[in-house]
Design a protein around this motif. Sequence first.
Motif, PDB file in Angstrom:
ATOM      1  N   UNK A  53       0.814  -1.219   0.000  1.00 60.52           N
ATOM      2  CA  UNK A  53       0.000   0.000   0.000  1.00 60.52           C
ATOM      3  C   UNK A  53       0.845   1.264   0.000  1.00 60.52           C
ATOM      4  N   UNK A  54       0.304   2.323  -0.604  1.00 60.60           N
ATOM      5  CA  UNK A  54       0.938   3.639  -0.527  1.00 60.60           C
ATOM      6  C   UNK A  54       0.319   4.397   0.644  1.00 60.60           C
ATOM      7  N   UNK A  55       1.154   5.075   1.406  1.00 57.27           N
ATOM      8  CA  UNK A  55       0.708   5.758   2.614  1.00 57.27           C
ATOM      9  C   UNK A  55       0.779   7.273   2.417  1.00 57.27           C
ATOM     10  N   UNK A  56      -0.299   7.949   2.840  1.00 57.63           N
ATOM     11  CA  UNK A  56      -0.374   9.408   2.763  1.00 57.63           C
ATOM     12  C   UNK A  56      -0.834   9.935   4.121  1.00 57.63           C
ATOM     13  N   UNK A  57      -0.430  11.157   4.448  1.00 54.33           N
ATOM     14  CA  UNK A  57      -0.773  11.722   5.748  1.00 54.33           C
ATOM     15  C   UNK A  57      -1.619  12.990   5.646  1.00 54.33           C
ATOM     16  N   UNK A  58      -2.146  13.260   4.451  1.00 53.91           N
ATOM     17  CA  UNK A  58      -3.091  14.371   4.277  1.00 53.91           C
ATOM     18  C   UNK A  58      -3.889  14.137   3.012  1.00 53.91           C
ATOM     19  N   UNK A  59      -5.087  14.743   2.972  1.00 51.39           N
ATOM     20  CA  UNK A  59      -5.899  14.640   1.763  1.00 51.39           C
ATOM     21  C   UNK A  59      -5.220  15.288   0.578  1.00 51.39           C
ATOM     22  N   UNK A  60      -4.547  16.413   0.818  1.00 49.36           N
ATOM     23  CA  UNK A  60      -3.854  17.113  -0.269  1.00 49.36           C
ATOM     24  C   UNK A  60      -2.775  16.228  -0.896  1.00 49.36           C
ATOM     25  N   UNK A  61      -2.061  15.502  -0.042  1.00 50.00           N
ATOM     26  CA  UNK A  61      -0.990  14.625  -0.535  1.00 50.00           C
ATOM     27  C   UNK A  61      -1.557  13.502  -1.403  1.00 50.00           C
ATOM     28  N   UNK A  62      -2.665  12.936  -0.966  1.00 43.89           N
ATOM     29  CA  UNK A  62      -3.308  11.861  -1.725  1.00 43.89           C
ATOM     30  C   UNK A  62      -3.802  12.376  -3.077  1.00 43.89           C
ATOM     31  N   UNK A  63      -4.435  13.544  -3.085  1.00 44.57           N
ATOM     32  CA  UNK A  63      -4.947  14.116  -4.333  1.00 44.57           C
ATOM     33  C   UNK A  63      -3.801  14.443  -5.287  1.00 44.57           C
ATOM     34  N   UNK A  64      -2.729  14.999  -4.759  1.00 41.94           N
ATOM     35  CA  UNK A  64      -1.582  15.377  -5.601  1.00 41.94           C
ATOM     36  C   UNK A  64      -0.903  14.169  -6.233  1.00 41.94           C
ATOM     37  N   UNK A  65      -1.087  13.005  -5.647  1.00 41.04           N
ATOM     38  CA  UNK A  65      -0.465  11.784  -6.203  1.00 41.04           C
ATOM     39  C   UNK A  65      -1.003  11.472  -7.592  1.00 41.04           C
ATOM     40  N   UNK A  66      -2.258  11.853  -7.852  1.00 40.53           N
ATOM     41  CA  UNK A  66      -2.894  11.662  -9.169  1.00 40.53           C
ATOM     42  C   UNK A  66      -2.746  10.226  -9.664  1.00 40.53           C
ATOM     43  N   UNK A  67      -3.033   9.280  -8.785  1.00 45.30           N
ATOM     44  CA  UNK A  67      -2.947   7.859  -9.138  1.00 45.30           C
ATOM     45  C   UNK A  67      -4.310   7.216  -8.981  1.00 45.30           C
ATOM     46  N   UNK A  68      -4.545   6.153  -9.746  1.00 48.68           N
ATOM     47  CA  UNK A  68      -5.784   5.396  -9.626  1.00 48.68           C
ATOM     48  C   UNK A  68      -5.577   4.250  -8.640  1.00 48.68           C
ATOM     49  N   UNK A  69      -6.396   4.222  -7.596  1.00 48.71           N
ATOM     50  CA  UNK A  69      -6.319   3.151  -6.605  1.00 48.71           C
ATOM     51  C   UNK A  69      -7.598   2.330  -6.653  1.00 48.71           C
ATOM     52  N   UNK A  70      -7.475   1.048  -6.347  1.00 52.14           N
ATOM     53  CA  UNK A  70      -8.649   0.178  -6.269  1.00 52.14           C
ATOM     54  C   UNK A  70      -9.366   0.361  -4.931  1.00 52.14           C
ATOM     55  N   UNK A  71      -8.587   0.508  -3.855  1.00 49.25           N
ATOM     56  CA  UNK A  71      -9.138   0.686  -2.508  1.00 49.25           C
ATOM     57  C   UNK A  71      -8.443   1.877  -1.856  1.00 49.25           C
ATOM     58  N   UNK A  72      -9.233   2.780  -1.263  1.00 46.87           N
ATOM     59  CA  UNK A  72      -8.667   3.892  -0.497  1.00 46.87           C
ATOM     60  C   UNK A  72      -9.211   3.812   0.926  1.00 46.87           C
ATOM     61  N   UNK A  73      -8.307   3.710   1.892  1.00 46.97           N
ATOM     62  CA  UNK A  73      -8.650   3.685   3.312  1.00 46.97           C
ATOM     63  C   UNK A  73      -8.370   5.086   3.827  1.00 46.97           C
ATOM     64  N   UNK A  74      -9.414   5.812   4.223  1.00 43.27           N
ATOM     65  CA  UNK A  74      -9.317   7.253   4.398  1.00 43.27           C
ATOM     66  C   UNK A  74      -9.857   7.703   5.757  1.00 43.27           C
ATOM     67  N   UNK A  75      -9.068   8.487   6.464  1.00 43.13           N
ATOM     68  CA  UNK A  75      -9.494   9.089   7.725  1.00 43.13           C
ATOM     69  C   UNK A  75     -10.501  10.204   7.439  1.00 43.13           C
ATOM     70  N   UNK A  76     -11.564  10.258   8.224  1.00 47.81           N
ATOM     71  CA  UNK A  76     -12.568  11.302   8.006  1.00 47.81           C
ATOM     72  C   UNK A  76     -12.146  12.638   8.599  1.00 47.81           C
TER      73      UNK A  76
END
Length: 233
Positions: free
Chosen positions: A32-55
Amino acid sequence: MIKIAICDDDKNITDKITALLSGCGGLDGTSPEVFHSGEELIDRKADFDIIILDMEMPGLDGIETARILRQTDEDFILIYLTAFKEKICSAFEVGAFRYLLKPVSADKFLEAISAAVERINKDSLILIRSTADELHSVRLSRIVYFETVERRVLVRLADRELTSAAAISDYERELKGRGFYRTHRAFLVNFGHVERVLNDRVILDNGEAVKLSRLRRADFLECYHRFVRSKLR
């Protein structure tokens, strides 16, 4: 290989989720790829099958992050993590598959991942050869319906159309038992996109209506009810 993203501002939680994923069946070779903010995840611009996301995160919260991601990718499976039960209703506004309360239970997490992997595996691909002799690999969930038009088959996808030289009966045989139904000699419909059933038409979630044969209506309704019940298990 299934692509998974974990996004939580708490490193202890991302470490725990990563460790739990390492013990999940059906994910051999997945890192899995790990991100610590929504901005970081969005900037990755990658297609994921599953996203486990903190609300709840500083900056963009999980709901707004998911809304932005859904603008370019409607297909990913979204699993929310939250410490607040009262925020759960918001999760379903952006197509959440599951929500898990913190602290995350290992058993409930593994069950959610197992269900997500099962859904991905069921949403298999079909190869469609277009009239231009191009071969397209298409997820079944993206197909709204097939329609016979002047000795060709129009394949109506959620975001585009393809034209195939194959017969609609060929697709009917290939997709037997996989959530599609021949509502009329000219139409083969994906149950997953049905919104309403009228006397002689089926209204789809893209606003279009396709013909429903009077002789096939009773069987269609029985098969559609069976399909819906299977999704509620």
